[in-house]
Write a protein that holds these residues in place. Structure first.
Motif, mmCIF file in Angstrom:
data_model
loop_
_atom_site.group_PDB
_atom_site.id
_atom_site.type_symbol
_atom_site.label_atom_id
_atom_site.label_comp_id
_atom_site.label_asym_id
_atom_site.label_seq_id
_atom_site.Cartn_x
_atom_site.Cartn_y
_atom_site.Cartn_z
ATOM 1 N N ILE A 103 -45.223 -41.312 3.666
ATOM 2 C CA ILE A 103 -45.274 -42.757 3.883
ATOM 3 C C ILE A 103 -44.768 -43.480 2.476
ATOM 4 N N ILE A 104 -45.101 -43.193 1.502
ATOM 5 C CA ILE A 104 -44.559 -43.785 0.201
ATOM 6 C C ILE A 104 -42.894 -43.535 0.218
ATOM 7 N N THR A 105 -42.679 -42.174 0.337
ATOM 8 C CA THR A 105 -41.298 -41.922 0.259
ATOM 9 C C THR A 105 -40.308 -42.572 1.337
ATOM 10 N N PHE A 106 -41.175 -42.821 2.468
ATOM 11 C CA PHE A 106 -40.258 -43.643 3.445
ATOM 12 C C PHE A 106 -39.941 -45.197 2.851
ATOM 13 N N TYR A 107 -41.026 -45.875 2.468
ATOM 14 C CA TYR A 107 -40.851 -47.115 1.996
ATOM 15 C C TYR A 107 -40.070 -47.098 0.688
ATOM 16 N N GLN A 108 -40.042 -46.113 -0.183
ATOM 17 C CA GLN A 108 -39.079 -46.277 -1.202
ATOM 18 C C GLN A 108 -37.640 -46.010 -0.800
ATOM 19 N N ALA A 109 -37.397 -45.308 0.198
ATOM 20 C CA ALA A 109 -36.069 -45.263 0.805
ATOM 21 C C ALA A 109 -35.568 -46.646 1.398
ATOM 22 N N LYS A 110 -36.419 -47.244 1.849
ATOM 23 C CA LYS A 110 -36.307 -48.655 2.389
ATOM 24 C C LYS A 110 -36.334 -49.709 1.433
ATOM 25 N N GLY A 111 -36.708 -49.234 0.163
ATOM 26 C CA GLY A 111 -36.762 -50.311 -0.635
ATOM 27 C C GLY A 111 -37.956 -50.080 -1.652
ATOM 28 N N GLN A 112 -37.983 -51.002 -2.822
ATOM 29 C CA GLN A 112 -39.251 -50.489 -3.964
ATOM 30 C C GLN A 112 -40.391 -51.343 -3.349
ATOM 31 N N PHE A 113 -41.141 -50.720 -2.396
ATOM 32 C CA PHE A 113 -42.399 -51.156 -1.819
ATOM 33 C C PHE A 113 -43.424 -51.334 -2.900
ATOM 34 N N ARG A 157 -37.358 -57.911 -7.899
ATOM 35 C CA ARG A 157 -36.670 -57.190 -8.975
ATOM 36 C C ARG A 157 -35.562 -56.109 -8.151
ATOM 37 N N ALA A 158 -35.163 -54.935 -8.553
ATOM 38 C CA ALA A 158 -34.187 -54.205 -7.790
ATOM 39 C C ALA A 158 -35.214 -53.730 -6.569
ATOM 40 N N PHE A 159 -35.290 -54.502 -5.664
ATOM 41 C CA PHE A 159 -36.154 -53.890 -4.421
ATOM 42 C C PHE A 159 -35.352 -52.853 -3.643
ATOM 43 N N PHE A 160 -34.012 -52.822 -3.534
ATOM 44 C CA PHE A 160 -33.352 -51.888 -3.117
ATOM 45 C C PHE A 160 -32.350 -51.231 -4.325
ATOM 46 N N THR A 161 -32.027 -50.021 -3.993
ATOM 47 C CA THR A 161 -31.006 -49.343 -4.673
ATOM 48 C C THR A 161 -29.499 -49.949 -4.431
ATOM 49 N N GLU A 162 -28.619 -49.559 -4.924
ATOM 50 C CA GLU A 162 -27.390 -50.420 -4.635
ATOM 51 C C GLU A 162 -26.611 -49.719 -3.361
ATOM 52 N N ASN A 163 -26.875 -48.451 -3.220
ATOM 53 C CA ASN A 163 -26.432 -47.897 -1.891
ATOM 54 C C ASN A 163 -27.258 -48.373 -0.707
ATOM 55 N N GLN A 164 -28.744 -48.605 -1.055
ATOM 56 C CA GLN A 164 -29.564 -49.116 0.037
ATOM 57 C C GLN A 164 -29.112 -50.595 0.520
ATOM 58 N N ALA A 165 -28.625 -51.337 -0.529
ATOM 59 C CA ALA A 165 -28.064 -52.721 -0.274
ATOM 60 C C ALA A 165 -27.066 -52.721 0.513
ATOM 61 N N GLY A 181 -19.297 -58.025 -14.296
ATOM 62 C CA GLY A 181 -19.506 -56.624 -14.145
ATOM 63 C C GLY A 181 -20.670 -55.975 -14.913
ATOM 64 N N ASP A 182 -21.446 -56.502 -15.548
ATOM 65 C CA ASP A 182 -22.496 -55.882 -16.206
ATOM 66 C C ASP A 182 -23.852 -56.197 -15.985
ATOM 67 N N ASP A 183 -24.295 -56.877 -14.547
ATOM 68 C CA ASP A 183 -25.471 -57.104 -14.148
ATOM 69 C C ASP A 183 -25.478 -56.528 -12.609
ATOM 70 N N TRP A 184 -26.508 -57.142 -11.816
ATOM 71 C CA TRP A 184 -26.680 -57.072 -10.600
ATOM 72 C C TRP A 184 -25.537 -57.794 -9.601
ATOM 73 N N THR A 185 -24.722 -58.534 -10.375
ATOM 74 C CA THR A 185 -23.569 -58.976 -9.454
ATOM 75 C C THR A 185 -22.308 -58.188 -9.737
ATOM 76 N N LYS A 186 -22.439 -56.992 -10.085
ATOM 77 C CA LYS A 186 -20.912 -56.354 -10.426
ATOM 78 C C LYS A 186 -20.609 -55.848 -9.121
ATOM 79 N N HIS A 187 -21.034 -55.876 -8.026
ATOM 80 C CA HIS A 187 -20.243 -55.641 -6.840
ATOM 81 C C HIS A 187 -20.082 -56.473 -5.770
ATOM 82 N N THR A 188 -20.422 -57.919 -6.334
ATOM 83 C CA THR A 188 -19.946 -59.150 -5.296
ATOM 84 C C THR A 188 -18.752 -59.053 -4.824
ATOM 85 N N PRO A 189 -17.402 -58.870 -5.374
ATOM 86 C CA PRO A 189 -16.373 -58.985 -4.551
ATOM 87 C C PRO A 189 -16.283 -58.009 -3.231
#
Length: 385
Positions: free
Chosen positions: A13-23, A33-41, A281-289
């Motif tokens: 269950i914990i692994t499932f929620y971690q895959a979905k986001g930082q439950f 905070r960083a609820f998702f990884t960048e790929n999960q986003a 390019g140095d924070d959580w907005t680095k993928h905005t484009p």
């Protein structure tokens, strides 16, 4: 076997929620905070995009999101348009602009403190800019904040920059009280009431811009207050990062019984009005484009208004409201409000010492009815829904 299942099922269950986001089992209704990884986003926003293919489907979604913000922040009873009785003092005049120290009540016994910048000469009605600031040590007093307010005033706008909860001159409680998001949103609405009530302000030309935590305040206010006509959130709109402070993600505005959303969708609720996302390019907005901006622009496309949302991405820069970001903002507002961009030249600004901008003095103290302490402030907030 039973003992093995009792052991392994919680891990699954914990692994499932971690895959979905930082439950967070202690706060299951929060995305912070960083609820998702960048790929999960990327996956999450592909799923979200599939929910709306036209303006009708999006507007149903947007209404759900805006309702969720108000309910999650417990501000459904807060309306705009209150008459603000503000105290102004210590007016200072510089080349092309003036600065005054201001305070007023946002709720009985709770005060908003800040500085009001205006053009030195006022003729007719002027655009106005509300300027929430980011986290840091007394950031309202910093050079970056003073530069943007002074330049905007010399360009021909009325600017109000105000303190975060527990920061600057707002010492009635600590910043990280559990309902900081609620109080900051109420303060933003009342700060907009204050600006719109000034006789020289053109209420059809209201912009909001702030960086980091002030960027969160920018897109939250823009989503729920129709008076905002231009939104410029700086280094904050992210598909995977929900804000690192309780003032941004400490209440359930992203996850409700009816839906779960992201700051990308919240920013998109401003469509089709003019919006500029400034990223780096140095924070959580680095993928905005590649991620956040295309998602939002697609929604603007439902209104045939893709040209109304822009992104300035500064890949070599960091998390701040530095000169390059300010220049991008000046240019955008100059075009939106027909201002003289040449007047944004920051070499004409006067950077003041903190003491000159402090609101409460021996002559103008914090009013006697001011409530003091975290518990007392929370008692007031808990009585508002």
């Amino acid at each position: 076997m039973k003992k093995f299942l009792l052991y392994i099922l919680p891990l699954i269950i914990i692994t499932f929620y971690q895959a979905k986001g930082q439950f967070n089992s202690e706060q299951p209704n929060l995305r912070s905070r960083a609820f998702f990884t960048e790929n999960q986003a990327v996956t999450e926003h592909a799923i979200l995009a599939s929910k709306y293919a036209n303006i009708s489907q999006w507007e149903q979604r947007a209404e759900l999101i805006k309702k969720g913000i108000r309910e999650g922040a417990e501000i459904t009873s807060i309306t705009s348009g209150s008459l603000i009785n503000a105290t102004f003092h210590s007016k200072k005049t510089f080349e092309g602009y003036t600065v005054e120290n201001v305070f007023f009540e946002s709720l009985p016994g709770i005060y908003v403190s800040g500085n009001l910048y205006k053009p030195a000469e006022i003729k007719g009605k002027l655009p106005a800019v509300l300027s929430p600031h980011g986290h840091g040590t007394d950031p309202r007093f910093g050079a970056s904040a003073q530069h943007r307010c002074a330049s905007l005033a010399r360009m021909g706008t009325v600017v109000f920059i105000y303190d975060m909860v527990g920061v600057g001159d707002m010492h009635q409680c600590e910043h990280k009280i559990s309902k900081a998001l609620k109080l900051q949103t109420i303060n933003s609405i009342r700060a907009l009431d204050f600006l719109c009530g000034l006789p020289e302000v053109d209420t059809t030309k209201i912009a909001v811009t702030g960086e980091s935590g002030g960027g969160t305040q920018t897109f939250l206010l823009a989503a729920i207050d129709t008076r905002v006509k231009v939104s410029i959130p700086v280094v904050m709109v992210s598909g995977y990062f929900f804000g690192g402070c309780v003032c941004e993600s400490g209440m359930p505005i992203h996850k409700r019984g009816s839906h779960a959303t992201t700051n990308v969708e919240i920013a998109a609720c401003f469509a089709p009005k003019s919006q500029l996302l400034i990223s780096d390019g140095d924070d959580w907005t680095k993928h905005t484009p590649e991620l956040e901006f295309p998602h939002i622009q697609r929604i603007y496309g439902f209104y045939n208004a893709k040209n109304k949302v822009k992104n300035v991405h500064l890949a070599q820069e960091k998390h701040d409201y530095g000169i390059s970001k300010r220049k991008a903002m000046y240019a955008f507002l100059a075009k939106e409000f027909d201002l003289d961009l040449i007047l944004s030249n920051e070499t004409k600004n006067t950077i003041l010492e903190k003491e000159k901008l402090e609101v409460y003095t021996s002559e103008y103290p914090l009013p006697a009815n001011a409530v003091q302490g975290n518990e007392q402030i929370l008692t007031i907030l808990n009585n508002i829904k």
